[in-house]
Design a protein around this motif. Structure first.
Motif, mmCIF file in Angstrom:
data_model
loop_
_atom_site.group_PDB
_atom_site.id
_atom_site.type_symbol
_atom_site.label_atom_id
_atom_site.label_comp_id
_atom_site.label_asym_id
_atom_site.label_seq_id
_atom_site.Cartn_x
_atom_site.Cartn_y
_atom_site.Cartn_z
ATOM 1 N N PHE A 29 0.854 -1.189 0.000
ATOM 2 C CA PHE A 29 0.000 0.000 0.000
ATOM 3 C C PHE A 29 0.890 1.239 0.000
ATOM 4 N N ARG A 30 0.569 2.200 -0.851
ATOM 5 C CA ARG A 30 1.292 3.481 -0.851
ATOM 6 C C ARG A 30 0.488 4.464 0.005
ATOM 7 N N ASN A 31 0.701 4.382 1.299
ATOM 8 C CA ASN A 31 -0.108 5.175 2.216
ATOM 9 C C ASN A 31 0.264 6.657 2.131
ATOM 10 N N PRO A 32 -0.740 7.550 2.000
ATOM 11 C CA PRO A 32 -0.451 8.982 1.841
ATOM 12 C C PRO A 32 0.210 9.619 3.068
ATOM 13 N N LEU A 33 0.070 8.993 4.243
ATOM 14 C CA LEU A 33 0.630 9.591 5.463
ATOM 15 C C LEU A 33 2.048 9.116 5.773
ATOM 16 N N VAL A 34 2.302 7.803 5.557
ATOM 17 C CA VAL A 34 3.604 7.273 6.009
ATOM 18 C C VAL A 34 4.409 6.564 4.919
ATOM 19 N N GLY A 35 3.908 6.540 3.680
ATOM 20 C CA GLY A 35 4.673 5.909 2.601
ATOM 21 C C GLY A 35 4.325 4.441 2.402
ATOM 22 N N GLU A 36 5.243 3.703 1.774
ATOM 23 C CA GLU A 36 4.942 2.315 1.396
ATOM 24 C C GLU A 36 4.859 1.394 2.604
ATOM 25 N N LEU A 37 3.828 0.535 2.582
ATOM 26 C CA LEU A 37 3.639 -0.471 3.623
ATOM 27 C C LEU A 37 3.612 -1.843 2.956
ATOM 28 N N GLN A 38 4.426 -2.765 3.461
ATOM 29 C CA GLN A 38 4.430 -4.145 2.960
ATOM 30 C C GLN A 38 3.780 -5.025 4.021
ATOM 31 N N LEU A 39 2.649 -5.660 3.654
ATOM 32 C CA LEU A 39 1.832 -6.335 4.655
ATOM 33 C C LEU A 39 1.484 -7.768 4.264
ATOM 34 N N ASN A 40 1.447 -8.634 5.273
ATOM 35 C CA ASN A 40 0.939 -9.999 5.101
ATOM 36 C C ASN A 40 -0.497 -10.034 5.635
ATOM 37 N N ALA A 41 -1.375 -10.714 4.917
ATOM 38 C CA ALA A 41 -2.772 -10.802 5.367
ATOM 39 C C ALA A 41 -3.041 -12.162 5.996
ATOM 40 N N THR A 42 -3.626 -12.162 7.182
ATOM 41 C CA THR A 42 -4.066 -13.398 7.843
ATOM 42 C C THR A 42 -5.584 -13.343 7.942
ATOM 43 N N LYS A 43 -6.257 -14.392 7.458
ATOM 44 C CA LYS A 43 -7.725 -14.406 7.460
ATOM 45 C C LYS A 43 -8.246 -15.520 8.352
ATOM 46 N N LEU A 44 -9.209 -15.197 9.197
ATOM 47 C CA LEU A 44 -9.832 -16.182 10.083
ATOM 48 C C LEU A 44 -11.352 -16.052 9.977
ATOM 49 N N TRP A 45 -12.048 -17.204 9.891
ATOM 50 C CA TRP A 45 -13.508 -17.162 9.880
ATOM 51 C C TRP A 45 -14.019 -17.079 11.306
ATOM 52 N N LEU A 46 -15.075 -16.292 11.512
ATOM 53 C CA LEU A 46 -15.601 -16.063 12.859
ATOM 54 C C LEU A 46 -16.897 -16.818 13.085
ATOM 55 N N GLY A 47 -17.089 -17.288 14.306
ATOM 56 C CA GLY A 47 -18.377 -17.857 14.704
ATOM 57 C C GLY A 47 -18.586 -19.263 14.168
ATOM 58 N N ARG A 48 -19.585 -19.908 14.735
ATOM 59 C CA ARG A 48 -19.869 -21.303 14.370
ATOM 60 C C ARG A 48 -20.315 -21.405 12.914
ATOM 61 N N ALA A 49 -21.086 -20.407 12.460
ATOM 62 C CA ALA A 49 -21.590 -20.452 11.085
ATOM 63 C C ALA A 49 -20.562 -19.925 10.090
ATOM 64 N N GLY A 50 -19.500 -19.293 10.594
ATOM 65 C CA GLY A 50 -18.463 -18.773 9.706
ATOM 66 C C GLY A 50 -18.991 -17.761 8.708
ATOM 67 N N VAL A 51 -19.862 -16.853 9.169
ATOM 68 C CA VAL A 51 -20.464 -15.894 8.231
ATOM 69 C C VAL A 51 -19.656 -14.604 8.080
ATOM 70 N N ALA A 52 -18.661 -14.432 8.914
ATOM 71 C CA ALA A 52 -17.845 -13.223 8.812
ATOM 72 C C ALA A 52 -16.375 -13.608 8.856
ATOM 73 N N GLN A 53 -15.541 -12.745 8.300
ATOM 74 C CA GLN A 53 -14.113 -13.048 8.220
ATOM 75 C C GLN A 53 -13.301 -11.920 8.848
ATOM 76 N N LEU A 54 -12.381 -12.311 9.727
ATOM 77 C CA LEU A 54 -11.465 -11.340 10.323
ATOM 78 C C LEU A 54 -10.168 -11.352 9.505
ATOM 79 N N THR A 55 -9.773 -10.193 8.999
ATOM 80 C CA THR A 55 -8.508 -10.070 8.263
ATOM 81 C C THR A 55 -7.591 -9.132 9.036
ATOM 82 N N THR A 56 -6.382 -9.616 9.312
ATOM 83 C CA THR A 56 -5.378 -8.786 9.994
ATOM 84 C C THR A 56 -4.169 -8.630 9.084
ATOM 85 N N TYR A 57 -3.706 -7.391 8.928
ATOM 86 C CA TYR A 57 -2.513 -7.118 8.121
ATOM 87 C C TYR A 57 -1.318 -6.924 9.055
ATOM 88 N N SER A 58 -0.371 -7.846 8.979
ATOM 89 C CA SER A 58 0.829 -7.727 9.821
ATOM 90 C C SER A 58 2.010 -7.272 8.964
#
Length: 296
Positions: free
Chosen positions: A240-269
């Protein structure tokens, strides 16, 4: 007949809407199992999902009234009663909005829009800071996010709630095109994911409405949609070329939430030490605006 021999179509329009409402309610009822709502499975069920009387009982409304609603009869439904039906049928934010539109009344601006997410979800997202984190629906609706994600691309808080859909933002908001490095490959990946998810929602008005809006608004989306691709390589490191702090290189981790798995949590590390420092700066330097969560 209306004035000057014109045909009065208002009644036809109301009838069509009631029919759509009936079909929509039935489709939502059939996808919920008795076990989902704590009822015994029961034997010899002729139809999938819950029975009408079970929905009525759980929502605290009359069986006859609910049956009439599902039959498309011309009856009055208050916002409070529809709210109870939406909650019982575990509708998410978009489904709830659709229900109220079909019923022809304004939805309550209630906190219950968050009903599909646990109340402590925002605390979890906030604790992940300075890592950007978000929760999204299978339709890519942005349900909740933390401060770091809010300023990753643009100020999400300032975007109207009805436009907070990740694919919609990606293809129609210029900031997303400027900030996302490798935009072309990312677009291919997103559209392939949407096309794949659509397979089980071909007759769902909420999915078809989103696709129709995108086809009308973005030639880039339309071009990809016509390819019918359902697989596209995920991008290992997102830039991402962030306008405030410049280039960010990120890994995405995705986890499904809840028993029905209807929503997804994405974290960029951070994929580098430099990015970690820049994320810390991003959270510190971003405008001191109160976080507005995009609820379900």
């Amino acid at each position: 007949m209306g004035h000057h021999g014109q045909v009065d179509t208002s009644n036809d329009s109301s009838k069509t809407r009631r029919h759509e409402l009936a079909t929509f309610l039935r489709s939502r009822r059939e996808r919920i199992t008795p076990e989902d709502v704590g009822l015994p499975p029961g034997s010899r069920r002729r139809t999938p999902g819950l029975r009408r009387e079970e929905v009525a009982q759980l929502a605290g409304v009359g069986v006859t009234w609910y049956t009439w609603l599902e039959q498309g009869r011309d009856i009055n439904a208050s916002a409070q009663v529809l709210e109870a039906v939406a909650r019982t049928l575990r509708m998410d934010h978009q489904e709830r909005q659709h229900l109220f539109r079909l019923a022809g009344i304004a939805p309550l601006a209630a906190d219950s829009e968050c009903a599909m997410l646990p109340g402590h979800m925002q605390d979890v997202l906030d604790q992940l800071s300075p890592f950007p984190a978000l929760v999204s629906s299978p339709r890519f609706d942005l349900l909740a996010y933390n401060r770091a994600y809010n300023y990753l691309v643009d100020d999400v808080d300032r975007i109207p709630a009805e436009e907070r859909n990740l694919i919609w933002l990606f293809f129609t908001h210029p900031a997303w095109q400027r900030v996302c490095d490798g935009w072309d490959a990312a677009g291919n990946h997103l559209v392939a994911q949407l096309r794949s998810g659509m397979a089980t929602h071909l007759d769902d008005p909420l999915w078809t409405e989103l696709v129709d809006r995108l086809l009308a608004a973005s030639p880039e989306f339309a071009q990809r949609w016509e390819r019918h691709d359902v697989t596209a390589g995920a991008i290992p490191v997102k830039r991402f070329r962030n306008p405030l702090v410049g280039e960010l290189q990120l890994n995405a981790t995705k986890l499904w939430l809840g028993r029905a798995g209807v929503a997804q949590l994405t974290t960029y590390s951070p994929a580098s030490a430099e990015t970690r420092l820049r994320l810390e700066r991003l959270v510190e330097q971003a405008p001191a605006a109160a976080l507005a969560t995009a609820s379900i």
